[in-house]
Design an enzyme around this catalytic site. Structure first.
Site, mmCIF file in Angstrom:
data_model
loop_
_atom_site.group_PDB
_atom_site.id
_atom_site.type_symbol
_atom_site.label_atom_id
_atom_site.label_comp_id
_atom_site.label_asym_id
_atom_site.label_seq_id
_atom_site.Cartn_x
_atom_site.Cartn_y
_atom_site.Cartn_z
ATOM 1 N N SER A 133 5.291 6.333 -2.757
ATOM 2 C CA SER A 133 6.150 6.247 -1.527
ATOM 3 C C SER A 133 7.661 6.653 -1.996
ATOM 4 C CB SER A 133 6.159 4.705 -0.857
ATOM 5 O OG SER A 133 7.442 4.727 -0.123
ATOM 6 N N TYR A 155 8.453 -3.849 -1.433
ATOM 7 C CA TYR A 155 7.473 -2.633 -1.207
ATOM 8 C C TYR A 155 7.865 -1.428 -2.146
ATOM 9 C CZ TYR A 155 5.556 1.331 0.912
ATOM 10 O OH TYR A 155 4.659 2.642 1.294
ATOM 11 N N LYS A 193 0.709 1.907 14.274
ATOM 12 C CA LYS A 193 1.710 1.376 13.222
ATOM 13 C C LYS A 193 2.683 0.483 13.915
ATOM 14 C CE LYS A 193 3.028 3.783 9.756
ATOM 15 N NZ LYS A 193 3.792 4.553 9.099
#
Length: 332
Positions: A133, A155, A193
């Site tokens: 990411s 994250y 999402k």
């Protein structure tokens, strides 16, 4: 590359990127065996109120391959995959919600489960292509370059830990292992999402509802590397035969503003709604400028972004309108 007769695993295959990958294989290599492994949504939420899983059956309507429901953190669920011998593993399953603060579940899901999948890839002789990411960079200055990370949340930290684990395996394995650091991806099959869907979709639905687009103050100077789903799929496919295993950025290499998104949408929709500008409550924990350094991606994967923001929104708009009519306005 010819994927016919190959056996392909896509974890998180009912999610945004995973489902697009599944259909790419189905449409281009109908003789490939594609297996989807996904937790699917249950209604379970995190402490922030967001769903634990964004996997949705509607993303897979028309898919003809095999579907397995399972949790990547549970070894008994992963054991179901031992019935196959995979040639390629596309690991898209993750907690991708950057606002989740539960550090244990983030590490369990994003990092520890990844090691189990790497072991599976090694046993089966499968290439591993996994989702890293752009969040690994946090507030690192643009252009963001692999090796200069500064994650700002758990994250981003978990994804960087995945990359470190992958590098360790690359040093002792001959199998292709490629981590792809997605930047701001938008396109079809992201609707489920919910609040974490792209601002392209969210602004589009605001405008279709006749509401004034709401942007943070200074949105003409808040820049992101927005990448259309077709280019993300291209990167995944080219990662199957890399010149060198590694971790690579997947973006366009060009930063655009949130104001640009609204302006392009209004031009395409023929609207002229005045924008509303609100204070940004995330100052201090917000990325104001992301732009991927994609030169290594070009060199080692042969990747070349093909879709501009204008073209991506143009391609996406019919789906944005369809979703507004069938999912938003109907209240489904």
């Amino acid at each position: 590359m010819n994927f016919d007769k190959k056996t392909i695993l896509i974890t998180g295959g009912a999610g945004f990127i995973g489902s697009n990958l599944a259909f790419w294989f189905q449409e281009n290599f109908p003789e490939a065996k594609v297996v989807i492994f996904d937790l699917f949504r249950t209604g379970e939420t995190f402490s922030n109120g967001n769903l634990r899983s964004f996997g949705h059956y509607k993303n897979l309507k028309g898919f003809r391959g095999e579907i397995i429901s399972g949790d990547i953190t549970k070894k008994e669920d992963l054991a179901r995959l031992e019935d196959f011998s995979f040639d390629y593993i596309f690991h898209e399953a993750a907690i991708s919600d950057t606002t989740v603060s539960d550090q244990k579940i983030m590490i369990d899901t994003n990092l520890n489960a990844f090691k189990d999948l790497l072991k599976m890839a090694q046993r089966m002789g499968a290439a591993m292509i996994y989702a890293s990411s752009g969040a690994t960079y946090g507030n690192a200055p643009a252009p963001q370059t692999v090796g200069r990370e500064d994650p700002a949340n758990i994250y981003g930290f978990s994804k960087l830990a995945m990359d470190h684990l992958a590098y360790d395996w690359m040093r002792r394995s001959d199998l292709p292992i490629v981590g792809l650091r997605y930047f701001n991806v938008y396109g079809p099959r992201e609707f489920f999402k919910n609040r974490t869907a792209s601002m392209v979709l969210q602004f589009g639905h605001q405008i279709l509802a006749g509401k004034n687009p709401r942007l943070f103050e200074g949105s003409d100077k808040i820049l992101r590397d927005f990448i259309y789903i077709d280019d993300v799929i291209q990167a995944n496919i080219k990662a199957c035969e890399p010149k060198r295993s590694g971790v690579y950025n997947v973006g366009t290499g060009k930063a655009r503003s949130f104001q640009d998104i609204v302006d392009i949408l209004q031009k395409e929709l023929g609207t002229d709604l005045p924008c509303e500008y609100i204070p940004n409550p995330y100052v201090g924990q917000y990325q104001f400028f992301t732009q991927a350094d994609i030169e290594p991606t070009r060199e080692y994967l042969g990747y070349e972004p093909e879709v501009s923001l204008e073209e991506g929104i143009r391609r996406y708009l019919p789906e944005i309108v369809r979703l507004y009519e069938t999912e938003v306005r109907s209240g489904k």
